[in-house]
Every structure is written in structure tokens, then in C-alpha cells.
Enzyme design. Structure first.
Site, PDB file in Angstrom:
ATOM      1  CD  GLN A   1      10.903   7.987  12.774  1.00 14.61           C
ATOM      2  OE1 GLN A   1      12.021   8.076  13.271  1.00 14.61           O
ATOM      3  NE2 GLN A   1       9.966   8.906  12.971  1.00 14.61           N
TER       4      GLN A   1
ATOM      5  CG  HIS B   1      19.368  10.418  27.133  1.00 13.73           C
ATOM      6  ND1 HIS B   1      20.094  11.509  27.545  1.00 13.73           N
ATOM      7  CD2 HIS B   1      18.107  10.855  26.949  1.00 13.73           C
ATOM      8  CE1 HIS B   1      19.291  12.558  27.599  1.00 13.73           C
ATOM      9  NE2 HIS B   1      18.084  12.188  27.251  1.00 13.73           N
TER      10      HIS B   1
ATOM     11  N   GLY C   1      19.483  12.770  21.475  1.00 14.59           N
ATOM     12  CA  GLY C   1      19.226  12.932  22.901  1.00 14.59           C
ATOM     13  C   GLY C   1      19.782  14.267  23.354  1.00 14.59           C
TER      14      GLY C   1
ATOM     15  CB  ILE D   1      15.105  20.104  18.649  1.00 17.36           C
ATOM     16  CG1 ILE D   1      15.036  19.930  20.161  1.00 17.36           C
ATOM     17  CG2 ILE D   1      16.504  19.761  18.146  1.00 17.36           C
ATOM     18  CD1 ILE D   1      15.228  18.506  20.626  1.00 17.36           C
ATOM     19  CB  SER D   2      13.029  20.628  13.797  1.00 19.45           C
ATOM     20  OG  SER D   2      13.214  19.246  13.986  1.00 19.45           O
TER      21      SER D   2
END
Length: 411
Positions: free
Chosen positions: A202, A251, A220, A106-107
Site C-alpha cells: 500500500q 502498540h 491501532g 471499524i470502517s
């Protein structure tokens, strides 16, 4: 687990848990940005080079009148002043953006959209702070190399690291993409616990070191866009004719694509699509299972379309919502006007003035079908919340999920 979670970081935020500044000149030595891949020894009055592989010779230029920033590693940290050059002096103030899971698929799509100016605009310089793990650190270096080679003028800094307390320092946007996928034989409760620990760590780091106005997005799948696409197909129109689309709730397969409030060509969906059975059954199932069908066809989960949905979610917050329209995101349910339980992250309809914040939409309608579906996804989220009570400071975890609502592709 929510469709997308957008929230500010405050000291008491529930899941809110010195990146190595690895900087260099761009390969054309324009001094427009600073990126690099690994710490190098500082040498006074030595040559400046772009990062190179171990068996390649550096390309050197003179360093007269160049100021080396003291907190940077190596000779690639060049001080610059955006207001000193005609080309950049009209730009906005640089913003710091953190991305976790930065070596993932995705990144790999998202980072280049961010760096190009597609997301925040053509006059918004950015610094990318990429978070990975020990296992992915070499891949992070590869990502940084590709960003370096792409010569994006707006990309002024790139830093990589594995410690969120370093990477999240002073960030104004945190895009949390990295999470453990569900593996064979893994119960949903186990996945919640593992990923809950990741996001709790995080979140603590964000509370400790990020900007007080940080916007945090937990990513998501792009359920909203899938729903728009299916309605457009059924109505025989292009998807830009579909508006006011909401995905309610979790989700999972309890998510609720809301056709009651959606509009097609400005008219209520049920006035355009008369097949109520299709809306109540096939439409919802198609939205829920779209990701699984894609995996069967392509052999891997969606990444490009997910990155597009992240871009859309950010733009929804920094661009005023068109009059009469709205978007949906998973946000804190506190103070919601729909009667949904508080203290959970729940996808709901939102509007924005373009200032990075949002407000919940009040002018939505409900019928018995919609309320029943919303109640089911609400109950599931409340049960999941109990599974991570040990992470949110709410006592001992007790996980008794009514059923396994695994989405296709999670295994």
C-alpha cells in the site's frame, strides 16, 4: 506496530507502497453526489436510475442536459459543479479520502462519520475511495449501498476496488485500517511479516499515485483515550478534565501511558492521584488489557471506540491544538528531541497548528521510571524493525524478539 501512524507520502518513504468510479445519483435524484455499486453499460439518452438489486425495476428520469463523465462506468456518473448551486458554492474544494479494510467493523462506524461531515466539517465535500479484497468485494458493495441510502449531501463520490494503485489515485488522506488479525498459534514475528507486506504494497501504491501531500494513518487501538478514562475514574472527574496525555512507544504491552506529564484539572496527575503504586502498576495494566476485557464481555474487539479515536486523530491535525495541551500519535522518530532511536515509528507527544501537519512537543519531563519504560518499548520496536528488514530495503530479515508482547485480543 504503532498506536497510530501519521505521515506524509514522499518518494522515499519507507513503507509507502484508476479506482473504478462506480457512481450514481442519490436515491432522491438531487444530483448532489455520485455513488454507485457496479459498472453498468453506458447508454446515450437513456434513463437515469439509482442502483437497484437484480430483481428490482430501476427508477427512471429524463437525461436531457445531463453530461455523462467519460471516465465513469455506466449511466450513474453525473457531472456536477459545486459552485453552480447556491447551497454548495460556498463549500471547500472536494477532498479524496481512501479507506482500506472498508468492509470491516471499524470502517462500518468510521465511514458514516466521515460522510456526515462530523470529521472534516459541514462545508467540506468528500470523495470516499474504499479498498477491499476479492473476498470482501461483495461486502464493499453493501457498504456502498448503505452510504448511498443515507443521502449525505457532503458525500459526492464513492468508489470501490481491490487494487491500491487504482483506489489511492490522487487521495489526500489514506486511512489504512485493513490488516490481518493474529490467529491461534501465530507468532508475533509472523504477524509482523504478513502485515508488513500488506502495508509495504500500500505504501508503494501511495508513493506512485497519491497526492504528494497525502496524510497517511495506520490505525491501532485507542490507547490514549483508554488512559484518559482510567485517570478520570481514579480522580473522580469527567474525562474532559484530563489533558496532556501521552502513550509512548509501541502498540503492545510495552506501551507507556505517561502519567508523569498528564494533567488533571490543569494540575500534575501526581498531585491529584497520590497512589504512586496504582499509577506505576495498575494504571498501565488497565490501559494495556482494556481491549481484552471488552472482548470477554462483548465477544468481539472494539470497533466503535476505535473509529472515534481515528476521528480524534484526524481532528487533532486539522484543528489547532489548545494552548498548553498536546496529543500523541505514532510518528517518525527522526529528529525527535527525546533521544529515541531514529528511523522507527514511535508514539510521542505532538501539537498541530491545524494545517494537517504536526510538531513534536519539547516541554516534557522525564524521571527514571519513565525513561526505563520508554527504553523497553524502544528496544522492542528496533527488534521488530529487523523482522521486516526485507520489506524496508535494509537487508535480510532477522527476527529475535525478546518476548511475546501480544496484546489481549490479538489471538
Amino acid at each position: 506496530m504503532a498506536v497510530a501512524n501519521l505521515y506524509h507520502s514522499y518518494t522515499n518513504t519507507q513503507l509507502h507502497s484508476h479506482t473504478s468510479h462506480l457512481s450514481s445519483l442519490s436515491t432522491h435524484l438531487s444530483f448532489r453526489r455520485r455513488n454507485s455499486l457496479r459498472p453498468l453499460p453506458r447508454t446515450r439518452n437513456s434513463g437515469i436510475s439509482c442502483s437497484v438489486a437484480a430483481n428490482e425495476a430501476p427508477v427512471a428520469v429524463q437525461t436531457q442536459d445531463l453530461k455523462i463523465k467519460s471516465e465513469c462506468y455506466g449511466i450513474f456518473c453525473i457531472a456536477y459543479d459545486l459552485k453552480a448551486e447556491e447551497e454548495t458554492k460556498s463549500w471547500k474544494k472536494l477532498i479524496n479520502i481512501a479507506v482500506s479494510g472498508a468492509a470491516g467493523m471499524i470502517s462500518n462506524h468510521l465511514l458514516f462519520k466521515l460522510a456526515s461531515g462530523e470529521v472534516f466539517g459541514p462545508d467540506q465535500p468528500i470523495a470516499l475511495k474504499l479498498l477491499g479484497s476479492e473476498r470482501s468485494f461483495q461486502a464493499l458493495e453493501g457498504v456502498a449501498m448503505e452510504l448511498e441510502d443515507s443521502l449525505f449531501p457532503l458525500l459526492r463520490e464513492v468508489s470501490i476496488g481491490i487494487d491500491p494503485y487504482d483506489v489511492f489515485q490522487d487521495v489526500e488522506w489514506a486511512l489504512l485500517i485493513g490488516a490481518k488479525p493474529r490467529g491461534p498459534g501465530m507468532e508475533r514475528a509472523g504477524l509482523l511479516d504478513i502485515n508488513g507486506q500488506i502495508f509495504a504494497q500500500q505504501g508503494k501504491a501511495l508513493n506512485a499515485v497519491a497526492s504528494r501531500n497525502v496524510k497517511v494513518m495506520v490505525v491501532g487501538n485507542p490507547c490514549n483515550t483508554k488512559a484518559k478514562c482510567q485517570l478520570a475514574l481514579k480522580a473522580g472527574v469527567f474525562y474532559d478534565k484530563v489533558s496532556n496525555m501521552t502513550i509512548w512507544g509501541n502498540h503492545s504491552t510495552t506501551q507507556v501511558p505517561d502519567f508523569l506529564n498528564a494533567r488533571i484539572n490543569g494540575l500534575p496527575t501526581k498531585e491529584i492521584i497520590k497512589d504512586i503504586k496504582w499509577l506505576e502498576e495498575e494504571f498501565t495494566e488497565k490501559v494495556q488489557k482494556r481491549g481484552g476485557v471488552l472482548i470477554q464481555k462483548w465477544g468481539r474487539s472494539s470497533a466503535a471506540s476505535t473509529s472515534v479515536s481515528i476521528v480524534d486523530a484526524i481532528r487533532s491535525l486539522i484543528t489547532p491544538t489548545p494552548e498548553g495541551d498536546w496529543f500523541s500519535s505514532g510518528v517518525y522518530s527522526n529528529g525527535n528531541p527525546y533521544g529515541i532511536a531514529e528511523d522507527i515509528v514511535f508514539s510521542m507527544p505532538c501539537r498541530s497548528k491545524g494545517d494537517g501537519d504536526y510538531e513534536l512537543v519539547k516541554d516534557v519531563i522525564f524521571d527514571d521510571y519513565l525513561r526505563k519504560r520508554i527504553a523497553k518499548t524502544e528496544a522492542e520496536l528496533l527488534a521488530e524493525k529487523k523482522c521486516v528488514a526485507h520489506l524496508t530495503g535494509e537487508g535480510i530479515a532477522f527476527c529475535d524478539l525478546p518476548e511475546d508482547t501480544m496484546l489481549p485480543g490479538e489471538v
